[in-house]
Write an enzyme that holds these catalytic residues in place. Structure first.
Site, PDB file in Angstrom:
ATOM      1  N   CYS A 104      -8.000  -2.105   0.199  1.00 56.30           N
ATOM      2  CA  CYS A 104      -6.946  -1.162   0.609  1.00 56.30           C
ATOM      3  C   CYS A 104      -6.780  -0.529  -0.955  1.00 56.30           C
ATOM      4  O   CYS A 104      -7.570   0.369  -1.371  1.00 56.30           O
ATOM      5  CB  CYS A 104      -5.680  -1.711   1.170  1.00 56.30           C
ATOM      6  SG  CYS A 104      -4.877  -0.436   2.086  1.00 56.30           S
ATOM      7  N   HIS A 149      -8.067  -4.086   6.058  1.00 56.31           N
ATOM      8  CA  HIS A 149      -7.633  -5.392   5.380  1.00 56.31           C
ATOM      9  C   HIS A 149      -8.473  -6.299   6.347  1.00 56.31           C
ATOM     10  O   HIS A 149      -8.038  -6.890   7.163  1.00 56.31           O
ATOM     11  CB  HIS A 149      -6.197  -5.598   5.741  1.00 56.31           C
ATOM     12  CG  HIS A 149      -5.291  -5.027   4.765  1.00 56.31           C
ATOM     13  ND1 HIS A 149      -4.904  -5.484   3.627  1.00 56.31           N
ATOM     14  CD2 HIS A 149      -4.630  -3.844   5.040  1.00 56.31           C
ATOM     15  CE1 HIS A 149      -4.082  -4.673   3.145  1.00 56.31           C
ATOM     16  NE2 HIS A 149      -4.054  -3.435   3.768  1.00 56.31           N
ATOM     17  N   GLU A 198      -9.058  -9.577   5.592  1.00 59.88           N
ATOM     18  CA  GLU A 198      -8.515 -10.899   5.315  1.00 59.88           C
ATOM     19  C   GLU A 198      -7.668 -11.047   6.738  1.00 59.88           C
ATOM     20  O   GLU A 198      -7.671 -12.430   7.011  1.00 59.88           O
ATOM     21  CB  GLU A 198      -7.604 -10.984   4.210  1.00 59.88           C
ATOM     22  CG  GLU A 198      -6.503 -10.144   4.069  1.00 59.88           C
ATOM     23  CD  GLU A 198      -6.467  -8.769   3.763  1.00 59.88           C
ATOM     24  OE1 GLU A 198      -7.468  -8.276   3.761  1.00 59.88           O
ATOM     25  OE2 GLU A 198      -5.268  -8.146   3.302  1.00 59.88           O
TER      26      GLU A 198
HETATM   27  N1  GLN Z   1      -0.375   2.210  -1.156  1.00 58.58           N
HETATM   28  C1  GLN Z   1      -1.646   2.481  -0.690  1.00 58.58           C
HETATM   29  C2  GLN Z   1      -1.584   3.418   0.492  1.00 58.58           C
HETATM   30  O1  GLN Z   1      -0.489   3.450   1.137  1.00 58.58           O
HETATM   31  C3  GLN Z   1      -2.480   1.384  -0.279  1.00 58.58           C
HETATM   32  C4  GLN Z   1      -1.729   0.583   0.893  1.00 58.58           C
HETATM   33  C5  GLN Z   1      -2.540  -0.936   0.815  1.00 58.58           C
HETATM   34  O2  GLN Z   1      -3.083  -1.385  -0.033  1.00 58.58           O
HETATM   35  N2  GLN Z   1      -1.926  -1.496   1.919  1.00 58.58           N
HETATM   36  O3  GLN Z   1      -2.475   4.231   0.764  1.00 58.58           O
END
Ligand code: GLN
Length: 541
Positions: free
Chosen positions: A379, A513, A515
């Site tokens: 992410c 994600h 995980e």
């Molecule tokens: N802050 C980033 C976004 O909102 C990544 C979010 C995250 O890593 N879950 O796109």
């Protein structure tokens, strides 16, 4: 017929009620029952999405896009049953729903009250969205006696009455502390906590006692006598060396036997050999690798709960111990500090929000790329990798993310519109922060011949998202010309989901994600592959 098990906690928080619920779910499953696990959270937030990870730990995201309590992650990892929005409710949700109904005029003429309106809404939640489950295990957050918890305790008391004993069971998890100066285990806090529960009209059927020392016959007898239950229903729960040993440990103490006894069910003994094999791989690994996790919330491991578990699963799959070095990204903003990364076998930048520490993360990505250390960006970690590649390889020094203010070259930006299946979803800059991210499961298509295509063994995947910003597709050609491959895209080709660097031994950034979907019996392929790359790297060192 669905039976309901209500799990409450007493004495202190953090006793592992979530794990106990998850382990019980796994045991009932192993006895052949279909289970569903739910969590009732008495706090006033609508969901944990806007809470600081320091306050609450990780936000666990479900396929259907709910931001939920991290205990749902334990439930999924232990039972393999994918959680849904309808498995976690908060006071905030219950009240929002009731107030909206009141404004619509649905209660016209009535005074809206905690009893019956709030309690009815809680009961509807507990009994709703079920099909043919044999058991619903329902954990109540917090401890007995908390002001916020009262409507929830009242609701489960009523449910106990309505369902009857043959369809409901109350289980209370408490602490039996060892007082070193007296050399004794103390049962008094548990007695008090059960009294508190009884004063709310709830008599526990099973007592699960967390303790550092084994309970003696005397303590057991005393607890049974004062708490008004059978001695066999006092279950001792000692600390174990790995959370995956909890199902076996609780089974040996008879927790599932007691549940079956309560409901008059007879089944063959559960087969727990799968759990034993996982524990064996954790306890007797053939080697060890160190992964440096460069993040912002590294002082609170709960903030990266699923990540830590997924790394363990990747270790189990490769039969190595994965040692995690939690590194605060900010240290890499000072010159020279990348030496902290010299001895790790893999570098992982996890998800995160806000600007603090991002330059340090970018420095860590650069180290991994240049030194050919396996790199896994999740992410925000993918976004950092794209910024690093844009600045260093594509010679766009002003590359940045619009999350941190207007960027000269916004390689990461806010998408205002995208497709989910055939539906257009929208978001605007002014929108509320709660619940407005790209959330939940989305499909992605993987490029033939890419590394991720090989790792997944399929061309189409579905993974869970939680982010507001996206890699800007307009920079795809420019970045690909430098060697960064956009190997996963949304089905309409508009949203970059995965980038990789084919010239590097292992360098993958994913917008989702992974995980969240890793389980001890089904380690996520990306984690298995990343840990394998770390093992190979360790042989070169
Ligand atoms: N802050 C980033 C976004 O909102 C990544 C979010 C995250 O890593 N879950 O796109």
């Amino acid at each position: 017929m669905t039976r309901f098990i209500f799990i409450t906690g007493g004495v202190v928080s953090s006793l592992g009620k979530g794990l106990a619920s998850a382990a019980l779910g796994a045991l009932l499953q192993a006895r052949g029952f279909k289970v569903r696990l739910r969590k009732l959270d008495p706090y006033l937030n609508v969901d944990p999405g806007t809470m600081s990870p320091y306050q609450h730990g990780e936000v666990y995201v479900t396929d259907d896009g709910a931001e939920t309590d991290l205990d749902l992650g334990h439930y999924e990892r232990f039972t393999g049953v994918a959680s849904r929005k309808s498995d976690n409710v908060t006071t905030g949700q219950i009240y929002s729903q009731i107030i909206a109904k009141e404004r619509r005029g649905d209660y016209l003429g009535a005074t809206v009250q905690v009893i019956p309106h709030v309690t009815e809404a809680i009961k509807e939640f507990v009994r709703g969205d079920l099909t043919d489950e044999d058991f619903v295990i329902c954990e109540i957050g917090g401890t007995v006696g908390d002001i916020e918890g009262l409507p929830f305790f009242e609701a489960i008391r009523q449910l106990g009455n309505e369902l009857g004993r043959e369809r409901s069971l109350f289980m209370h998890l408490t602490l039996v502390p060892f007082i070193a100066s007296a050399g004794e285990l103390k049962t008094k806090p548990t007695q008090h906590s059960v009294k508190e529960l009884q004063s709310l009209g709830i008599q526990p059927d099973i007592l699960v006692c967390r303790s550092e020392m084994p309970l003696g016959r005397d303590e057991r007898r005393k607890l049974a006598l004062f708490c008004n239950l059978r001695e066999q229903a006092v279950i001792q729960a000692l600390d174990v060396d790995t959370i995956y040993a909890v199902p076996r440990a609780y089974h040996e103490e008879g927790i599932d036997r007691e549940v079956c006894h309560h409901f008059g069910l007879t089944t063959p003994e559960p087969d727990l050999s799968g759990w034993d094999a996982v524990c064996d791989a954790i306890r007797h690994p053939d080697g060890e690798v160190t992964i440096g996790v460069v993040g912002k919330y590294t002082s609170l491991i709960d903030a990266y709960k699923s990540l830590a578990e997924a790394l363990t699963h990747g270790g189990v799959a490769n039969r190595v111990r994965v040692k995690v070095h939690w590194l605060d990204a900010e240290i890499f903003e000072k010159p020279g500090y990348v030496v902290e990364l010299e001895n790790v076998n893999g570098i992982l930048v996890p998800g995160g929000f806000g600007e603090r520490g991002t330059e340090g993360k970018i420095a860590a990505v650069r180290f991994a790329r240049e030194r050919k250390v396996p790199y896994f960006g999740i992410c925000l970690g993918m976004q950092m990798a794209v910024i690093e590649a844009a600045r260093t390889l594509a010679e766009l020094p002003g590359a940045g993310s619009s999350e941190f203010g207007p960027a000269e070259t916004p390689v990461i930006g806010l998408m205002t519109e995208w497709l989910r299946g055939n539906e257009v979803e929208r978001r605007s800059v002014e929108a509320d922060l709660g619940g407005t991210m790209r959330l939940g499961a989305y499909d992605a298509q993987l490029l033939a011949g890419s590394k991720v295509r090989e790792i997944y063994g399929t061309g189409q995947i579905s993974e869970r998202h939680r982010h507001r910003y996206e890699v800007n597709i307009n920079y795809k050609d420019r970045l690909e010309a430098t060697g960064l491959l956009f190997s996963g895209l949304s089905p309409d080709g508009q949203l970059p989901e995965i980038v990789e660097l084919p010239s590097h031994p292992w360098y993958v950034g994913v917008q989702f994600h992974p995980e969240l979907k890793s389980r001890p019996f089904e380690p996520h392929p990306l984690f298995t592959s990343f840990v394998r790359a770390a093992v190979e790297q360790s042989r070169l060192m």
